[in-house]
Motif scaffolding. Structure first.
Motif, PDB file in Angstrom:
ATOM      1  N   CYS A 181      -0.110  -8.957   4.149  1.00 11.59           N
ATOM      2  CA  CYS A 181      -0.315  -8.545   5.530  1.00 11.59           C
ATOM      3  C   CYS A 181       0.341  -7.180   5.706  1.00 11.59           C
ATOM      4  O   CYS A 181       1.500  -7.002   5.362  1.00 11.59           O
ATOM      5  N   LEU A 182      -0.415  -6.245   6.229  1.00 14.05           N
ATOM      6  CA  LEU A 182       0.123  -4.895   6.403  1.00 14.05           C
ATOM      7  C   LEU A 182       1.112  -4.857   7.561  1.00 14.05           C
ATOM      8  O   LEU A 182       0.892  -5.484   8.596  1.00 14.05           O
ATOM      9  N   SER A 183       2.173  -4.094   7.360  1.00  8.44           N
ATOM     10  CA  SER A 183       3.140  -3.909   8.445  1.00  8.44           C
ATOM     11  C   SER A 183       2.600  -2.854   9.404  1.00  8.44           C
ATOM     12  O   SER A 183       1.730  -2.057   9.044  1.00  8.44           O
ATOM     13  N   GLU A 184       3.168  -2.844  10.589  1.00 11.51           N
ATOM     14  CA  GLU A 184       2.752  -1.851  11.576  1.00 11.51           C
ATOM     15  C   GLU A 184       2.993  -0.444  11.030  1.00 11.51           C
ATOM     16  O   GLU A 184       2.145   0.447  11.178  1.00 11.51           O
ATOM     17  N   ALA A 185       4.142  -0.265  10.386  1.00  9.67           N
ATOM     18  CA  ALA A 185       4.489   1.047   9.833  1.00  9.67           C
ATOM     19  C   ALA A 185       3.461   1.492   8.800  1.00  9.67           C
ATOM     20  O   ALA A 185       3.044   2.645   8.770  1.00  9.67           O
ATOM     21  N   LEU A 226       0.859  -1.177   0.000  1.00  9.49           N
ATOM     22  CA  LEU A 226       0.000   0.000   0.000  1.00  9.49           C
ATOM     23  C   LEU A 226       0.898   1.231   0.000  1.00  9.49           C
ATOM     24  O   LEU A 226       1.672   1.432   0.926  1.00  9.49           O
ATOM     25  N   ASP A 227       0.811   2.041  -1.034  1.00  2.52           N
ATOM     26  CA  ASP A 227       1.660   3.215  -1.156  1.00  2.52           C
ATOM     27  C   ASP A 227       0.864   4.466  -0.810  1.00  2.52           C
ATOM     28  O   ASP A 227      -0.147   4.767  -1.459  1.00  2.52           O
ATOM     29  N   GLU A 238       7.226 -12.481   9.155  1.00  2.00           N
ATOM     30  CA  GLU A 238       7.714 -11.096   9.083  1.00  2.00           C
ATOM     31  C   GLU A 238       6.636 -10.094   9.473  1.00  2.00           C
ATOM     32  O   GLU A 238       6.917  -9.068  10.083  1.00  2.00           O
ATOM     33  N   ARG A 239       5.400 -10.393   9.059  1.00  2.00           N
ATOM     34  CA  ARG A 239       4.318  -9.446   9.358  1.00  2.00           C
ATOM     35  C   ARG A 239       3.159 -10.193  10.015  1.00  2.00           C
ATOM     36  O   ARG A 239       2.205 -10.603   9.349  1.00  2.00           O
TER      37      ARG A 239
END
Lengths: 464, 481
Positions: B226-230, B192-193, B260-261
């Motif tokens: 999976c979205l990262s926390e950042a 997601l950008d 990783e995520r």
């Protein structure tokens, strides 16, 4: 609407304080006479249905020998039969968006047995209760606020709410209290012309039979007139028939609108008719299961495609509810092992409902200024209250409709919860309350005496 | 001649606009072929039990007992049911207002909403208010309720990821709103950008739209990322700056196939960020019993949790919920069981843990088998399924295939998927059903077919694909339009 909301919220608040602070109210329990929710008031579910559902919920039971000791043989057989029509016997899988084909076959067979006219399983859409099916039809029919739907007054407010939600217009038609809540074609015609003259395109007619809150069962001739009316005026007939198994009088019988239409010679192409049924009412009263269906007839394939498409966005209704819908339309028959106990349970519930309807009707009719039509069917009484001027003024002073004021006082004094007539619509200047016939039979005498005492005191307090 | 009241022409336009490919053309064709006797592998919808995944034993035992409470009085009940299932059934029955057959509170049984709040608190480390948790007949109903509340007219826009689960586009059409797409980056593992988001929202506003909300699906459907926390932090800041409600579809939170995520809820990230944002951003989070390792799609059990919504809005949402009277009670109990499964020490714990672990580990293996299988095919590239239940390979269709599709009156990916279906019986959903960049084609399949069937299915696919490419490629190779 404040008082209506209050009546929603107050009962549970009172219920809690009854338990935590006994003696803080002039009553020690809330008596819910406000919603058609039989099992919350002690009505037991039909054993056979629950046996079948439990086995379908946990099919490994069918492989265990101990199961025969706890479940009736025909319940086991029915569960097997049902699982056989469920792909992969997977009750946890999304089904076909109209519902499992084999269950629709069973329901269609049940409809045909009931009516004497065939039903097509592909016309059936199983839904999470009848309400979502009603919403689907309103969504389809209503394009903008110029689209109107004829609704009975008084009506079960799902209809007005759904029409509002979908941006359409309610076109009210008044049932005649003086003739047992009769449905006059002349009234339908009048309201239809009136709406059209205001630029409303009237799309459909809602008929609730047996009626809610009014409890009347339509006569055959009346139903024929209604069918012809819809045919002539180009209206879709939306037949809410969820109370079809709740009939308490011997001189009336439930006839589905489909049966009537077919008996008049109207075939599938002649009349768009949507019939709604539910597992929530009848003698089974399985409100919490959310099971129901609509039978959609008289629409062309392009329209049916759209109905299917809308149904598919939600994927499917809950499977347990689908199974239950097939069970209520195909209960045990004479000769089945469970028939005797099933019939005893069913008849017990229905005859008790009939007695409770009569007892409460008589009670209301004995109160000063109150008249109450007979509950021929459904689950409610809708007595009319002729309130003294002082009461009406007192209501106004606290910004409440007079019937809401009465209902609020009733709750505060007796713990009995009813719904003010303004929630259902009524002829302006008339006041009613809707009271269910559902509290257990042994509580009815106490309810009646509390109602009586309250009413007498109320009328005395506000006497001119 | 009486007019026909319900001609196609006189239907609600919004209904006509709705598309829902998951049960659309491919599925209907597959059903037809199945009726004709062809063996079909339905990978069109995330429906684990339909592909042989067995229900977890414990919840089914509990619900059967709740269904037939007379069993609880039978002296022989212990022969069929373990003691902890019996105790749990009694517990859930005590939370109802008359058993499974009574309408509950329109928001769901208070006792179950409390259990869900406790689950959320354990998961995230922040308290959750049961009063702000509403149970629904499946998460989809909750999504539809929220979109209905948000969309006032066609000028209201909802930011939706592309590709997306088409419930969102369907619901937006149905309620007469506008879908504002933001594209996920396939080359960056469907990342997601934020710049994409900014561009999308500006473009929408220039068209006169009021953008009201943003949907995220985490883990993603059909994309599986999976979205990262950042990433979630960035999103929340974006919502804060742009005054958007965040609709966080988290139904796949149990389906994570990499380390990783791991799953982190949007709510946790929001609260971790502290004031002022933690009190300002409006968030609605969705969950369900249909996915995860439970896969109980047919029960229709879901919930949404509201964060930072004003009381008046909550009241309105309550009002709409009460029109439907109540969500189905068995589905509610499934939710309670999902958030409160057997614990170590419970009689049923071992069986429950074994069953769950087996399902999750198998899903992970299948995610790999499928990704690798697709990547071994000519003109196919496939991102790894980090989470959820789907694989979304990109199919690089040669120009002649695209022409053939055009002649057949079909979108290129529909054409490909129909041919795949006819040749192999594998029923997928064409990427156009989910949205994709212009000229880029995908299909969505699930990772749900039984593990032992996977190698054969991937072989079957590869054979079809390679023959298809052979047929339509010319000596110049393929090109992307």
């Amino acid at each position: 609407m404040l008082s209506a909301v209050r009546l929603l919220v107050m009962p549970s608040a009172y219920s809690r304080s009854c338990k935590t602070k006994p003696g803080s109210h002039p009553f020690d329990e809330i008596l819910y006479c406000n919603i058609g929710n039989p099992q919350s008031l002690g009505q037991l579910p039909i054993t056979f249905f629950r046996e079948v559902l439990a086995l379908c919920d946990h099919p490994p039971l069918l492989d265990k020998s101990e199961t025969h000791a706890l479940f009736s043989a025909d319940a086991i057989a029915r569960a097997c039969k049902i699982l056989d029509v469920i792909p992969g016997r997977a009750t946890g899988a999304y089904s076909h968006s109209q519902g499992i084909k084999g269950l629709r076959d069973a329901i269609a067979a049940g409809i045909a047995a009931r009516d004497g006219f065939p039903a097509n399983p592909d016309d059936i859409f199983l839904t999470d209760g009848a309400s979502p099916a009603v919403h689907m039809m309103m969504q389809l029919l209503i394009r903008n606020e110029k689209d109107g739907i004829l609704c009975p007054i008084p009506q079960y407010p799902l209809y007005s709410a759904s029409i509002a939600l979908h941006g359409g217009s309610v076109v009210p038609y008044y049932l005649d209290e003086s003739t047992g809540w009769g449905l006059e074609i002349s009234e339908l015609k009048k309201q239809l012309e009136d709406a059209r003259s205001k630029g409303i395109t009237v799309r459909a007619l809602v008929v609730i039979n047996p009626g809610n809150p009014t409890g009347q069962v339509l006569g055959e001739e009346n139903q024929k007139e209604i069918v012809n009316f819809c045919k002539n005026e180009g209206l879709v007939l939306l037949a809410d028939e969820v109370y079809q198994e709740n009939i308490y009088v011997n001189d009336k019988k439930f006839n589905s609108f489909k049966k009537i239409a077919r008996s008049m010679g109207y075939g599938d192409d002649d009349l768009p008719l949507v019939s709604f049924q539910s597992v929530s009412k009848g003698y089974y009263g399985e409100c919490g299961k959310r099971g129901g269906y609509m039978e959609v007839t008289g629409f062309g394939p392009e329209v049916r495609e759209q109905i299917y498409k809308v149904a598919s966005v939600n994927l499917c209704s809950n499977i347990s509810g689908q199974i239950l819908a097939s069970l209520i339309m195909n209960p045990p028959k004479v000769g089945d092992e469970s028939y005797e106990s099933y019939a005893a349970e069913r008849n017990g519930i229905l005859s008790s409902l009939a007695r409770r309807a009569k007892a409460l009707e008589n009670a209301f009719n004995s109160f000063e200024g109150v008249t109450c039509n007979k509950a021929e069917g459904a689950m409610y009484l809708f007595p009319r209250l002729r309130l003294p001027r002082k009461a009406i003024q007192a209501a106004k002073a606290v910004n409440a409709a007079p019937d809401a004021f009465y209902a609020g006082r009733l709750l505060d004094t007796t713990g009995i919860v009813v719904v003010p007539g303004s929630g259902f619509g009524q002829v302006p200047g008339t006041w009613h309350v809707r009271c269910t016939i559902l509290p257990q039979e042994d509580k009815i005498p106490a309810i009646i005496s509390r109602l009586k005492a309250f009413h007498e005191a109320f009328m005395e307090e506000f006497r001119d | 001649m009486s007019p026909k009241p319900l001609d196609y022409e006189s239907l609600n336009e919004n209904v006509k606009k709705v598309q829902y490919a998951v049960r659309g053309e491919l599925y209907l064709r597959a059903s037809e072929l199945q009726k004709e006797g062809k063996k079909i592998i339905f990978t069109n919808v995330g429906n684990p039990h339909a592909l042989g995944q067995k229900p977890l034993t414990f919840p089914r035992q509990v619900i059967a007992l709740c269904q037939a409470p007379f069993l609880l009085d039978d002296p022989n009940v212990g022969l069929l049911f373990p003691a902890d299932a019996i105790a749990r059934a009694k517990h859930y029955l005590s939370l109802t207002s008359g058993g499974l057959g009574a309408y509950s509170d329109s928001r769901g049984l208070p006792g179950i909403r409390k259990e869900i709040a406790e689950f959320i608190e354990r998961r995230d480390g922040y308290p959750s208010d049961p009063e702000l948790i509403y149970l629904t007949d499946g998460a989809s109903k909750g999504v539809m309720q929220m979109l209905n509340a948000l969309i006032r007219n066609e000028k209201d826009g909802i930011l939706v990821p592309v590709p997306q689960y088409p419930l969102y586009s369907a619901a937006i059409s149905l309620y007469g709103g506008s879908l504002v797409p933001y594209y996920l980056e396939e080359e960056a593992n469907w990342g997601l950008d934020i710049n994409q988001l900014r561009q999308s929202i500006s473009a929408a506003r220039m068209k006169g739209l009021t953008v009201r909300a943003m949907v995220i699906i985490n883990p993603g459907n059909p994309t599986g990322q999976c979205l990262s926390e950042a990433n979630i932090k960035e999103l929340l800041i974006f919502c804060y700056q742009e005054n958007l409600v965040l609709l966080a579809d988290e139904v796949y939170q149990q389906n994570i196939y990499q380390n990783e995520r791991p799953f982190i809820s949007s709510r946790k990230v929001l609260f971790d960020m502290g004031l002022p944002i933690s009190k300002e951003v409006q968030l609605v989070s969705f969950h369900t019993v249909s996915k995860g390792y439970w896969g109980e799609c047919g029960q229709r059990g879901g919930y949404f949790e509201m964060t930072n919504l004003p009381a008046k809005s909550v009241d309105e949402i309550y009002k709409v919920a009460s029109i439907s009277l109540s969500p189905n009670v068995p589905g509610q109990i499934f939710l309670g069981l999902m958030v409160n499964p057997p614990k170590p020490g419970d009689i049923s714990y071992l069986k429950y843990a074994t069953e769950s672990k087996a399902i999750l580990e198998s899903l992970k293996r299948r995610a790999h088998i499928m990704t690798d299988g697709f990547n071994s095919c000519r003109n196919v590239v496939c991102n790894f399924t980090e989470g959820a239940m789907y694989s979304f390979p990109q199919i690089r269709l040669p120009p002649r295939a695209i022409e053939a599709a055009k002649s057949a009156g079909k979108a290129p990916d529909v054409f490909y998927c129909l041919k795949l279906l006819e040749a192999t019986g594998i029923s997928t959903v064409p990427g156009s059903g989910f949205g994709q960049k212009e000229g880029v084609f995908h299909l969505r399949t699930t990772i749900l077919p039984a593990e032992e069937d996977m190698p054969a299915i991937m072989d079957s696919f590869k054979k079809f694909n390679d023959e298809f490419m052979e047929q339509y490629e010319d000596y110049r190779g393929y090109s992307r339009m």
